[in-house]
Design an enzyme around this catalytic site. Structure first.
Site, mmCIF file in Angstrom:
data_model
loop_
_atom_site.group_PDB
_atom_site.id
_atom_site.type_symbol
_atom_site.label_atom_id
_atom_site.label_comp_id
_atom_site.label_asym_id
_atom_site.label_seq_id
_atom_site.Cartn_x
_atom_site.Cartn_y
_atom_site.Cartn_z
ATOM 1 N N ASP A 1 -12.171 16.753 23.805
ATOM 2 C CA ASP A 1 -12.385 16.256 25.781
ATOM 3 C C ASP A 1 -11.807 14.378 25.518
ATOM 4 O O ASP A 1 -12.526 13.534 26.693
ATOM 5 C CB ASP A 1 -14.012 15.561 25.954
ATOM 6 N N HIS B 1 -10.804 15.408 30.398
ATOM 7 C CA HIS B 1 -11.032 16.466 31.462
ATOM 8 C C HIS B 1 -10.626 15.594 32.977
ATOM 9 O O HIS B 1 -11.252 15.624 34.313
ATOM 10 C CB HIS B 1 -13.174 17.086 31.980
ATOM 11 N N SER C 1 -16.764 9.061 33.552
ATOM 12 C CA SER C 1 -16.183 10.070 32.333
ATOM 13 C C SER C 1 -15.132 9.465 32.063
ATOM 14 O O SER C 1 -14.340 8.466 32.985
ATOM 15 C CB SER C 1 -15.554 11.722 32.752
#
Lengths: 352, 705
Positions: free
Chosen positions: B143, B112, B225
Site C-alpha cells: 500500500d 490506495h 491515508s
C-alpha cells in the site's frame, strides 16, 4: 546538590524577582541539551506484564470471542468484564505469551465484574486501591492510559494496545437511566478517549505511575442519540468484591459439599412456582418461561423471560446446574435468586 | 492538554527530585517558574551571566521544561507541516495525504490514495501552493506509492527515524488531509501516542498487507491515508494507511496504523524504478510449536531456502538478524521485504545453528499482481463535473462490497464526497484559464481522472507501459546505469573481442593455474590450466550456468560486453529493478535486470560510487545464479557456506574498493561458495580469428569426458 535544595526554595519564596532572574538564567545554558518530548514509554511498558488477553465463546452474530483482563493477585486471579465471552471456561494469555485455561471463581452481575483464576504463582499483579475521600485514586482531568487488547490486535506475546487520555468526570452511569443498555448502575470514570472498543472490556485503566484506576467497561451506546460512551469502573468500587473473591469469602462456584436431599425434601422448579424454557441443549440457559399464578415466584415478582444467574449466590450456567443446586436446598427454606431482566440485575428472595 | 502534560511532568520531576518537600511548596515553585518565564524574556542575556557559575537546580529545570516542551512541540509541528502533502485527485474523485522525502519533490503516499488518480494528481503544501504531481512507482501489496511533485528542487523534506527506536507510549503526530479538509492547503494536526509496535494487519486478498506496522491513538480519519506519522521531533515514523473502524462508521476510534519507516525504506529504492512492486515470500510455511519454537511446517523444493539447506521441522531463529519467536513474527518481518531480496536467515537443524542467506521469492507470479490490482480496488468514482446525472452515492457502496471486517479502509470515497464542491470550484478558478490556450494541442494530451488534459510539465514525465506505474522513471534510471558502467569500463573496447589472462585459483585446489579468457559477441572461451570450455550457442551458456561449471562466468562477461556495446535499449529486455542488499548487507545496491537469449542478468552497482560490483546470471528462477564478483572485498574471497557467519558479515569492513578501470580480480560464486578466483594480469583486445581453432574442439571434448 540535592541536600541543600530545600534552602534554595526558601530563598525563592522570599525573593520573587531574584528568583525569576536566576531561573531564567539557568534555562539558557541547559537549553541545548535536547530534552525529548515527554514520552509515555515507561508508563506504558511498566503495566504490560499485568494485562492479559482473554479468549472464550463468541465469534458469531457480531459477538466477539475475545476481551481483556488484568492480574489482581500473584496466584493468578484475573479481573475482567462479565460478558458472553465467559460463557465457556476462557483461555487466558499472559503478556509473555504463556497460555492458561482458567476457571471463573467470582462473578458480580451488578458490577459486570468477573474474576478468573489461572494456575500461577509469583505473577506480577495490580493492587486494587480504594483511595479515600481526602486522597482519591484519581480526579477529573488526570491523565490516564487505557491498556487493553482492543480489536484483538495483539496475539500471543505481543504487547497490549496503549491509549492515552484523561478522566473527564466521575459520574453515575444511570444518570440517564434507560438510555444506556447496561446492568451496571454505579459510578464510573468517564473518559475522553475512545477506550471502549470491541475487546477492550476488562482492560486496565492506569495512571502514569502504573497504578490501577479502574477496569474498562463494555461498549456502550446511547439508545437515543447513538453516541458511544467510554468509561471505566473505578477500582475503589471493585476493591471489596475482588478482595472477597480472592480471599475466598465469596464464591460463585456451585456448592458440591451440601448433600443432595431427597426429591420430596428439596426444592425444584415446581416448589418455587416457575416453569423454565424447554431444556433442549447441553447448556440451556435458565430462562423463566411461565409462572404459577400466586405461586412463590409470582409473589416475589419474578416474571417470564427473566434469566436466573445465581441461586443463593452460586453461579448456575444451565438448567442442569439449576436443578442440581435446588436439590441441595431444603424446600422449607427461602431461595435467593439473582436474575437479569433486560439490563437490570435484580435479587429476589422466594419464600415457599 | 499537552500543556497540562508538561506541567504534570514538572510536578513529577519536582516530586522525585525533592521528595522531602510538600506538594504545596511544589505548587508554589511551579507558579513562580511560570511567572518567571513570563517576566524574564527581555532579560535573558543579562541573566545568563548570573548563573553560569551555579549548577542548575530542580526549580529552574522545571520552568525550563514547561517552556521547552511546549516550544519543541510547536517547533516540531511547524517543521513537520512543511513536508506534509495534501493529495487531491483531479475532479474531486478523492484524495489523501503524503509526505515529501527528497528536495526534488519525491513524496510517499498510499497506493490506495494514488490509485484513483492514475498517473497525475494535484498536491498542496502548506506554503499555499498547488503542485502538479505524477506517479513514479507503486507497491500495491504494501500500500505504498511514490509520486513526484514538480516545479521545485528545494522542497522541504521529512527524515525517517529508525523504526526500532520507536517505543510504545512515544508521542506522535498525524498530519494530513482528513476528510479532504485542507482545501486551504493547511493540513490537519492530531496528536497521540504510539499504541503498539510490530503490529500486523491482514491483507485483502493478497494486497494491502501491513506487516510490522505501528498503531497509534492519534486521530486517523479518511483522508489521513498516505500521510506522515511524525515523532516528537517532527521526524518521520511511518506512513499512515488504515484504521480499525468496525461498527462505528468511518471515523476515528483511536486505532490507526502506519506503515513502518523501515518498510518504506526497503521499498523506496525500488519505487524509484517506476515499476509495480511485489512482496516477498520464503517459500516455506512455519508454525509456532508447543515449546514456543518456530518450526518449518512445509517447504517448497524449488525455494532458495531449500537450496540453502532449510528442511521440514527446522527451527527458524532469526530473519534479517532479528530474532523471531512466533510464526506471526516471521510473517510480520517477511511482509516488509520486496520480492527477490536476499536476506540473512538463521535456523537450527538437528542441534546445529546455520547462518545463511536466502533469496525471497515473489508472492505473485507472472501477471497475477496486475490481475489482482484490477479486482482489488474499485474503479475511481466518476468525476462529478462531467456526468452530472451520476448518482453520487454509488462509489461508497462499491467500496464497502468486499465486506471483510479487517479489509483495509479506503478513505478516498468518503473524502471525495466532502471535497466535490470545493474542488470543482478550484478547477474553475485556478486551472482553466492557464489551460485554455492551445485547444487543439489540448485534445491530444493525456487526460487526468477528471477528463481534463494533463499539464505539459507532467505529461513529459509520464510514459505508460505494461507492468510499470510510470516507465519514464525507469528509463531515467537505465540512463544512469549505463553511464556508470561505461565510465567504469572506459578502458576496454566493447566492440572488440576481449582477451583476459592471469592466474586462476579453483576452490579446493591449492596451486593457482594460468588462465586465458576470450569474450566475443557469441563465442566465449575459458582455459584454466589444461581445461578449456568453449561456449558458442545460447543453450551452452544456459547449461553452463545450470551445471555450475567454471565456464558460467562467461555468461556474465558476455552480458557485460553486450551491455557496454549495445546499451540497455538494444541489449534485450532491460529494466532498472530497484535497490537490493548484496549478501544481505547495506548499502542497498542499484540493480538492473537484462534478459537475453535465455539468461537473465542482474547488474548490481554501489549506490554512491556507482561501481559495478556483481553480475548474476540466472538460467532458471529455481536454481542458483552464477555470481561474478568484480574486484570483490578481500574478506569475501575465502568465505564459503561453512565459514559464513553472521559476525563475518557484520564485522566486515564496509566495501571500500572503488577503483574504476579494468578489474583486477574476478570471482565466480554459487550459493555461498566460491568456485574460482581469477587474478587478471592483462585485459586486451584480440582478433577472434587468430585463435587456434584446430585443437579447440579437441580440448573441449577432453573436458567433456
Amino acid at each position: 546538590m540535592n541536600s541543600h535544595q530545600p534552602a534554595h526554595y526558601q530563598d525563592r519564596l522570599t525573593s520573587i524577582a531574584l528568583v525569576s532572574l536566576v531561573t531564567f538564567g539557568l534555562l539558557i545554558p541547559s537549553a541545548p541539551t535536547a530534552h525529548a518530548q515527554p514520552s509515555l514509554a515507561r508508563s506504558s511498558s511498566q503495566v504490560q506484564n499485568r494485562v492479559v488477553k482473554i479468549y472464550g465463546a463468541g465469534g458469531v452474530g457480531g459477538l466477539d470471542a475475545y476481551q481483556s483482563g488484568f492480574l489482581v493477585s500473584p496466584a493468578g486471579h484475573v479481573a475482567t468484564a462479565w460478558s458472553s465471552v465467559l460463557d465457556v471456561d476462557p483461555i487466558v494469555i499472559l503478556n509473555d505469551g504463556r497460555r492458561f485455561e482458567s476457571k471463573i471463581v467470582g462473578f458480580e452481575p451488578a458490577l459486570e465484574l468477573a474474576v478468573l483464576k489461572v494456575d500461577g504463582s509469583d505473577l506480577p499483579y495490580f493492587e486494587v486501591p480504594s483511595g479515600s475521600p481526602d486522597a482519591p485514586i484519581a480526579r477529573w482531568g488526570d491523565p490516564v492510559l487505557a491498556v487493553s487488547n482492543l480489536f484483538n490486535i495483539a496475539t500471543g506475546n505481543e504487547p497490549a494496545s496503549v491509549m492515552q487520555g484523561r478522566i473527564a468526570a466521575r459520574s453515575k452511569l444511570d444518570a440517564r437511566r434507560g438510555t444506556f443498555q447496561t446492568a451496571y448502575r454505579g459510578e464510573v470514570w468517564l473518559l475522553d478517549l475512545v477506550a471502549n472498543n470491541p475487546g477492550a472490556a476488562g482492560g486496565a485503566l492506569v495512571d502514569l505511575e502504573g497504578n490501577l484506576l479502574g477496569m474498562l467497561g463494555k461498549e456502550l451506546r446511547d439508545r437515543k442519540t447513538g453516541v458511544w460512551l467510554n468509561y471505566a469502573i473505578p477500582s475503589d468500587v471493585l476493591r471489596a468484591p475482588i478482595g472477597d473473591i480472592i480471599a475466598g469469602r465469596k464464591s460463585v462456584s456451585p456448592v458440591d459439599d451440601d448433600p443432595l436431599l431427597a426429591r420430596d425434601k428439596s426444592h425444584n422448579a415446581a416448589t418455587l412456582g416457575l416453569k423454565l424454557i424447554p431444556d433442549v441443549l447441553e447448556t440451556t440457559p435458565v430462562y423463566v418461561d411461565a409462572l404459577t399464578p400466586n405461586g412463590p415466584a409470582s409473589r416475589a415478582d419474578l416474571r417470564p423471560d427473566d434469566l436466573i444467574l445465581l441461586v443463593n449466590g452460586r453461579r448456575i450456567t444451565h438448567q442442569r446446574a439449576f436443578r442440581d443446586q435446588l436439590r441441595r436446598i431444603d424446600r422449607r427454606d427461602n431461595v435467593t435468586l439473582t436474575i437479569q431482566r433486560e439490563n437490570e440485575i435484580l435479587e429476589m428472595t422466594i419464600r415457599p | 492538554m499537552v500543556l497540562w502534560t508538561a506541567i504534570e511532568m514538572t510536578l513529577e520531576m519536582l516530586r522525585t527530585v525533592m521528595s522531602p518537600s510538600t506538594p504545596r511548596v511544589v505548587r508554589a515553585a511551579l507558579g513562580l517558574t511560570l511567572f518567571a518565564a513570563v517576566v524574564s524574556i527581555p532579560i535573558r542575556s543579562e541573566a545568563a551571566d548570573v548563573v553560569t557559575t551555579n549548577q542548575p537546580n530542580a526549580a529552574s529545570n522545571s520552568d525550563d521544561i514547561v517552556w521547552r516542551v511546549e516550544r519543541e512541540r510547536t517547533d516540531a509541528i511547524a517543521k513537520a507541516m512543511q513536508s506534509t502533502v495534501c493529495v487531491f485527485v483531479p475532479g474531486g474523485a478523492g484524495g489523501g495525504s503524503g509526505v515529501l522525502i527528497s528536495p526534488d519533490g519525491y513524496a510517499l503516499t498510499n497506493f490506495h490514495v494514488s490509485s484513483p488518480a492514475g498517473t497525475y494528481m494535484r498536491c498542496g503544501l502548506n506554503d499555499g501552493n498547488v503542485y502538479d504531481a505524477v506517479i513514479v512507482g507503486i507497491d500495491p501489496v504494501g500500500d505504498l506509492a511514490l509520486i513526484q511533485l514538480l516545479g521545485r528542487d528545494d522542497f522541504p523534506t521529512a527524515t525517517f527515524v529508525p523504526s526500532r527506536s520507536v517505543r510504545i507510549g512515544d508521542a506522535c503526530y498525524a498530519i494530513g488531509n482528513p476528510f479532504l479538509l485542507a482545501t486551504n492547503l493547511q493540513p490537519t494536526v492530531t496528536a497521540g501516542i504510539v499504541s503498539g509496535t510490530r503490529r500486523y494487519q491482514y491483507p485483502s486478498g493478497t494486497l494491502l498487507e501491513y506487516g510490522n506496522c505501528f498503531q497509534t491513538d492519534a486521530s486517523i480519519n479518511p483522508g489521513n491515508s498516505g500521510g506522515p506519522l511524525y515523532d516528537s521531533h517532527g521526524d518521520l515514523i511511518g506512513i499512515i494507511g488504515r484504521a480499525s473502524f468496525e461498527k462505528r462508521g468511518r471515523v476515528n476510534v483511536g486505532v490507526g496504523y502506519a506503515i513502518s519507516g523501515d518498510q518504506a525504506q526497503n521499498f523506496l529504492g525500488s519505487l524509484f524504478s517506476g515499476r509495480i512492486l511485489d512482496h516477498a515470500t520464503l517459500g516455506a510455511t512455519v508454525g509456532t510449536d508447543d515449546d514456543g519454537s518456530v518450526r518449518v511446517t512445509n517447504i517448497l523444493q524449488s525455494s532458495d531456502a531449500y537450496r540453502r539447506g532449510l528442511r521440514y521441522g527446522d527451527e527458524i531463529l532469526e530473519i534479517d538478524n532479528r530474532v523471531v519467536q512466533t510464526a506471526n513474527d516471521v510473517q510480520n518481518l517477511l511482509a516488509t521485504f520486496p520480492a527477490q531480496w536476499r536476506v540473512p536467515l538463521t535456523y537450527r537443524q538437528k542441534g546445529r545453528v546455520v547462518h545463511t542467506l536466502v533469496r525471497l521469492a515473489s508472492v505473485h507470479r507472472g501477471d497475477e499482481l496486475l490481475e489482482e490490482m484490477k479486482t482489488a480496488l474499485p474503479p475511481p468514482p466518476p468525476a462529478p463535473p462531467t456526468p452530472p446525472s451520476d448518482p453520487p452515492g454509488d462509489a461508497p457502496g462499491d467500496n464497502d462490497a468486499p465486506g471483510d471486517e479487517k479489509a483495509p479502509e479506503e478513505d478516498t470515497d468518503e473524502a471525495s464526497e466532502n471535497a466535490e464542491d470545493d474542488n470543482a470550484e478550484e478547477d474553475s478558478n485556478n486551472d482553466r484559464p492557464a489551460e485554455d490556450e492551445g485547444s487543439s494541442e489540448e485534445k491530444n494530451r493525456p487526460k487526468d481522472s477528471a477528463g481534463e488534459p494533463i499539464p505539459q510539465a507532467a505529461t513529459e514525465r509520464i510514459e505508460e507501459r505494461k507492468g510499470f506505474a510510470n516507465y519514464y522513471y525507469n528509463k531515467k534510471q537505465q540512463s544512469k546505469f549505463i553511464a556508470r558502467v561505461q565510465r567504469q569500463f572506459d578502458g576496454v573496447n566493447p566492440q572488440a573481442t576481449w582477451k583476459l589472462q592471469g592466474q586462476a585459483t579453483i576452490a579446493g585446489e591449492k596451486e593457482p593455474k594460468l588462465f586465458e579468457m576470450i569474450v566475443g559477441d557469441d563465442v566465449c572461451e575459458l582455459t584454466i590450466g589444461s581445461r578449456r570450455e568453449r561456449l558458442a550457442t545460447p543453450d551452452a551458456y544456459v547449461q553452463s550456468v545450470d551445471t555450475g561449471s567454471a565456464g558460467s562466468l562467461l555468461a556474465a562477461m558476455r552480458s557485460l560486453k553486450r551491455m557496454l556495446d549495445k546499451g540497455p535499449e538494444q541489449f534485450g529486455d532491460t529494466y532498472y529493478w530497484g535497490t537490493a542488499p548484496v549478501l544481505g548487507r547495506s548499502p542497498l545496491r542499484d540493480t538492473t535486470v537484462a534478459t537475453h537469449s535465455g539468461i537473465e542478468t542482474r547488474f548490481y552497482q554501489h549506490p554512491e560510487s556507482g561501481r559495478l560490483e556483481l553480475i548474476e546470471s540466472f538460467a532458471d528462477r529455481d536454481g542458483d545464479p552464477a555470481e561474478l564478483w568484480i574486484d570483490p572485498p578481500e574478506w569475501l574471497i575465502d568465505i564459503d557456506a561453512q565459514s559464513f557467519k553472521r559476525f563475518a558479515l557484520s564485522d566486515a569492513p564496509t566495501d571500500s574498493a572503488t577503483t574504476n578501470g579494468t578489474p583486477t580480480v574476478l570471482q565466480l560464486r554459487y550459493g555461498l561458495d566460491p568456485l574460482a578466483t581469477l587474478n587478471v594480469k592483462s585485459w586486451s583486445d584480440t582478433d577472434m580469428e587468430s585463435m587456434p581453432t584446430a585443437d579447440k574442439d579437441a580440448v573441449s571434448d577432453a573436458t567433456n569426458e
